[in-house]
Motif scaffolding. Structure first.
Motif, PDB file in Angstrom:
ATOM      1  N   ASP A  99       0.456  -1.121  -0.250  1.00  0.00           N
ATOM      2  CA  ASP A  99       0.099   0.195  -0.233  1.00  0.00           C
ATOM      3  C   ASP A  99       0.736   1.060  -0.257  1.00  0.00           C
ATOM      4  O   ASP A  99       1.787   1.133   0.811  1.00  0.00           O
ATOM      5  CB  ASP A  99      -0.569  -0.018   1.582  1.00  0.00           C
ATOM      6  N   PRO A 100       1.450   1.822  -1.035  1.00  0.00           N
ATOM      7  CA  PRO A 100       1.845   3.136  -0.960  1.00  0.00           C
ATOM      8  C   PRO A 100       1.822   4.187  -0.137  1.00  0.00           C
ATOM      9  O   PRO A 100       2.380   5.117   0.730  1.00  0.00           O
ATOM     10  CB  PRO A 100       1.372   4.141  -2.744  1.00  0.00           C
ATOM     11  N   GLU A 101       0.256   4.134   0.969  1.00  0.00           N
ATOM     12  CA  GLU A 101      -0.391   4.778   1.679  1.00  0.00           C
ATOM     13  C   GLU A 101       0.326   4.095   3.346  1.00  0.00           C
ATOM     14  O   GLU A 101      -0.634   5.103   4.162  1.00  0.00           O
ATOM     15  CB  GLU A 101      -1.454   5.407   1.882  1.00  0.00           C
ATOM     16  N   LEU A 102       0.913   2.908   3.302  1.00  0.00           N
ATOM     17  CA  LEU A 102       1.057   3.204   4.274  1.00  0.00           C
ATOM     18  C   LEU A 102       2.555   2.808   5.292  1.00  0.00           C
ATOM     19  O   LEU A 102       3.135   3.699   5.370  1.00  0.00           O
ATOM     20  CB  LEU A 102       2.104   1.082   3.833  1.00  0.00           C
ATOM     21  N   ALA A 103       1.185   3.163   7.583  1.00  0.00           N
ATOM     22  CA  ALA A 103       2.642   3.470   6.711  1.00  0.00           C
ATOM     23  C   ALA A 103       3.413   3.144   8.447  1.00  0.00           C
ATOM     24  O   ALA A 103       3.715   1.794   7.106  1.00  0.00           O
ATOM     25  CB  ALA A 103       1.152   3.531   8.982  1.00  0.00           C
ATOM     26  N   PRO A 104       4.488   4.112   7.703  1.00  0.00           N
ATOM     27  CA  PRO A 104       5.692   2.934   7.933  1.00  0.00           C
ATOM     28  C   PRO A 104       6.251   2.527   9.051  1.00  0.00           C
ATOM     29  O   PRO A 104       7.077   1.100   8.929  1.00  0.00           O
ATOM     30  CB  PRO A 104       7.004   4.642   8.405  1.00  0.00           C
ATOM     31  N   ALA A 105       5.709   1.960  10.112  1.00  0.00           N
ATOM     32  CA  ALA A 105       5.724   1.300  11.173  1.00  0.00           C
ATOM     33  C   ALA A 105       4.625  -0.082  10.786  1.00  0.00           C
ATOM     34  O   ALA A 105       6.225  -1.416  10.921  1.00  0.00           O
ATOM     35  CB  ALA A 105       5.071   1.599  12.362  1.00  0.00           C
ATOM     36  N   LYS A 106       4.042  -0.181  10.092  1.00  0.00           N
ATOM     37  CA  LYS A 106       3.632  -1.554   9.437  1.00  0.00           C
ATOM     38  C   LYS A 106       4.896  -1.252   7.835  1.00  0.00           C
ATOM     39  O   LYS A 106       5.057  -3.200   7.497  1.00  0.00           O
ATOM     40  CB  LYS A 106       2.351  -1.795   9.062  1.00  0.00           C
ATOM     41  N   LEU A 107       5.020  -0.955   7.277  1.00  0.00           N
ATOM     42  CA  LEU A 107       5.778  -1.034   6.132  1.00  0.00           C
ATOM     43  C   LEU A 107       7.182  -1.306   6.790  1.00  0.00           C
ATOM     44  O   LEU A 107       7.756  -2.657   6.024  1.00  0.00           O
ATOM     45  CB  LEU A 107       6.062   0.366   5.601  1.00  0.00           C
ATOM     46  N   GLN A 108       7.251  -0.875   7.584  1.00  0.00           N
ATOM     47  CA  GLN A 108       8.804  -1.635   8.440  1.00  0.00           C
ATOM     48  C   GLN A 108       8.932  -3.491   8.698  1.00  0.00           C
ATOM     49  O   GLN A 108       9.795  -3.648   8.725  1.00  0.00           O
ATOM     50  CB  GLN A 108       9.653  -1.003   9.982  1.00  0.00           C
ATOM     51  N   ALA A 109       7.660  -3.279   9.258  1.00  0.00           N
ATOM     52  CA  ALA A 109       7.030  -5.178   9.665  1.00  0.00           C
ATOM     53  C   ALA A 109       7.246  -5.970   8.583  1.00  0.00           C
ATOM     54  O   ALA A 109       7.350  -6.705   8.412  1.00  0.00           O
ATOM     55  CB  ALA A 109       6.278  -5.369  10.029  1.00  0.00           C
ATOM     56  N   GLU A 126      12.515  -9.910   4.563  1.00  0.00           N
ATOM     57  CA  GLU A 126      13.821  -9.001   3.336  1.00  0.00           C
ATOM     58  C   GLU A 126      14.053  -8.715   1.976  1.00  0.00           C
ATOM     59  O   GLU A 126      14.496 -10.172   1.519  1.00  0.00           O
ATOM     60  CB  GLU A 126      14.408 -10.457   4.617  1.00  0.00           C
ATOM     61  N   PHE A 127      13.024  -8.049   1.586  1.00  0.00           N
ATOM     62  CA  PHE A 127      12.705  -7.763   0.263  1.00  0.00           C
ATOM     63  C   PHE A 127      14.206  -7.735  -0.096  1.00  0.00           C
ATOM     64  O   PHE A 127      15.123  -6.862   0.177  1.00  0.00           O
ATOM     65  CB  PHE A 127      11.827  -6.979  -0.213  1.00  0.00           C
ATOM     66  N   PRO A 128      14.776  -8.225  -1.480  1.00  0.00           N
ATOM     67  CA  PRO A 128      15.948  -7.931  -2.264  1.00  0.00           C
ATOM     68  C   PRO A 128      15.885  -6.795  -3.309  1.00  0.00           C
ATOM     69  O   PRO A 128      16.502  -5.939  -3.037  1.00  0.00           O
ATOM     70  CB  PRO A 128      16.730  -8.967  -2.650  1.00  0.00           C
TER      71      PRO A 128
END
Length: 498
Positions: A82-92, A98-100
């Motif tokens: 989601d391009p609007e995802l909260a940074p904390a959720k994206l970090q999780a 572990e996206f390369p």
């Protein structure tokens, strides 16, 4: 058929110059979609990756489909973000997967500046200019992963649900055959591409070699213009979340303009309020209306109900019967339930089941079981949904196990309160939650146009329709209910207001 890319390869062979996907004035023919996807695949393959999760910033636009398919051509699997995802959720998500590589439509991708990501960021332009003009169709077996979606579930912790090529094919073949789709279909896509339900539109398009029109989000706040847009694009089929259909019904543009080419209206993802569906059916009685039921743990849906006959505003639509690639069992204390109206927990057996919860073998083992329902051990998914069967053999949703509460000594289904309250003409939409620390049922709602009631007045009305132990202790009237990025009522946001 071994993998979903064969759908695209077949469409390119049959109709190379036909529009595959469009968004406003942007469009790809099938040949263009294939060419761009293969170039993206070549750029990813240059990273020497295989069967790895590749993140895709899933913006609304035709490029996102090329990015998805490019990942598949590279021999990896995609994970919509989601391009609007909260940074904390994206970090999780980043920490778990572990996206390369993370892909995006353009180079300017501000969301990645807010997280710790050590992999490679590629945009469409990077892939077009990279060495290696294209890539051959990879050899992919049906059990290889195709895509993964993250769902927060009831805990709020993201969990990755991994789906295979074979699961998608099993679902799409059954779906297309059941509802008699054709190459002449024009799909009106509402569902964001980071939401699992969008895969139904994408792979139906590829399977049939038809056209998908991505509808601008802004249209949904302007129902007359939305209907004009459907007509201008000659859209024949929509599969939308009930919130989107309900918004149209609330503003009821049908006296001004009606869909001219629309034939099929499907809804999925949450309960469809009957009074809003009745508005659609009253104004457009000749369309096919279908209620779909599924879960993130299956590719697509597992059962459906074609709406026939009359339903009162306070009734709930059946979930219906199993799609032909699925078998559904109701279980009560480890016994299969066959009796009419006996509530049991729903278990699902299908070739379309997800592979696993990514990096979570313990949760996978608890939810994806091997069980004998009387015909030998089979792999199944324990849904956590309670349902019963009516006299016609249709499944009727009873409750989510995590939506049941114990209040005043009684077991209560919050969805039942929502159904009764939502049927009131004075209420537009509603959502019922339980404040456990205060032992209070709270009903959040928006009022219908012209309605002028207080929360206490609504409680008085509901007192005549609900048992005393089910009566909300508080009715919170709101200007609008929060909607999450998937287009559903945002229960997590409401919980923070308890």
């Amino acid at each position: 058929m071994n993998h979903v890319l064969e759908y695209l390869e077949s469409a390119v062979h049959k109709c190379p110059d036909k529009i595959s996907v469009a968004y406003g004035d942007d469009k790809y023919t099938y040949r263009e979609l294939s060419d761009i996807s293969k170039k993206i695949g070549a750029a990813i393959r240059a990273e020497k990756l295989e069967d790895r999760p590749i993140g895709v910033i899933a913006e609304r636009g035709i490029e996102t489909l090329a990015l998805f398919l490019g990942v598949l051509y590279s021999g990896n699997f995609y994970v919509p973000i989601d391009p609007e995802l909260a940074p904390a959720k994206l970090q999780a998500m980043i920490d778990d997967s572990e996206f390369p590589v993370i892909l995006s439509k353009g180079r300017d991708c501000g969301i990645l500046e807010k997280v710790d990501f050590s992999g490679r960021h590629l945009c469409v332009a990077d892939c077009m200019s990279a060495d290696g003009n294209s890539v051959a169709v990879p050899e992919i077996g049906g059990n290889r992963p195709a895509y993964m979606v993250y769902t927060s579930g009831s805990t709020g912790k993201p969990k990755g649900v991994l789906k295979s090529h074979g699961a998608v094919i099993s679902y799409i073949e059954a779906y297309a055959d059941t509802f008699d789709f054709s190459e002449d279909e024009i799909i009106g896509n509402q569902t964001p591409f980071f939401f699992d339900a969008s895969a139904k539109d994408i792979y139906l398009m590829l399977k049939m070699g038809c056209t998908m029109e991505i509808i601008p989000t802004s249209m949904f706040s302007l129902p007359p213009e939305l209907i004009d847009y459907l007509n201008a694009k000659k859209i024949t089929f929509i599969s939308w979340v009930p919130t989107a259909l309900s918004l149209v019904a609330t503003l009821n543009p049908f006296s001004l303009v009606k869909p001219e080419t629309l034939k099929k209206v499907f809804f999925v993802g949450e309960v469809m309020p009957m009074k809003h569906l009745n508005t659609w059916r009253k104004n457009l009685p000749d369309l096919q209306y279908v209620n779909l039921y599924g879960s993130s743990e299956i590719a697509g849906i597992c059962c459906y109900y074609e709406v026939n006959g009359e339903f009162q505003n306070d009734e709930v639509l059946p979930m219906g019967k199993a799609l032909k690639n699925c078998r559904i069992y109701l279980m009560d204390n480890d016994q299969v339930v066959n009796e009419v109206d006996h509530v049991g927990e729903l278990y699902l057996v299908s070739d379309a089941l997800a592979l696993e919860y990514y990096h979570d073998p313990e949760k996978t083992e608890k939810s994806f079981l091997t069980k004998d329902f009387g015909e030998g051990p089979v792999r199944c998914f324990r849904t956590g949904d309670l349902a019963r069967m009516d006299a016609e053999g249709n499944l009727i949703f009873a409750a989510r196990t995590d939506f049941q509460i114990k209040h005043m000594g009684h077991r209560i289904e919050l969805g039942e309160i929502e159904s009764v309250a939502g049927a009131l003409p004075e209420i537009d939409r509603c959502c019922c939650l339980y404040n456990a620390p205060k032992r209070k049922i709270v009903l959040f709602c928006t009022l219908a146009e012209q309605a002028d009631l207080t929360g206490q007045q609504i409680r008085s009305i509901l007192r005549e329709k609900l048992s005393s132990y089910m009566l909300p202790g508080k009715v919170q009237i709101m200007d609008h209910l929060p909607i999450n990025q998937n287009g559903k009522i945002d229960r997590q946001a409401l919980k923070s207001m308890l």
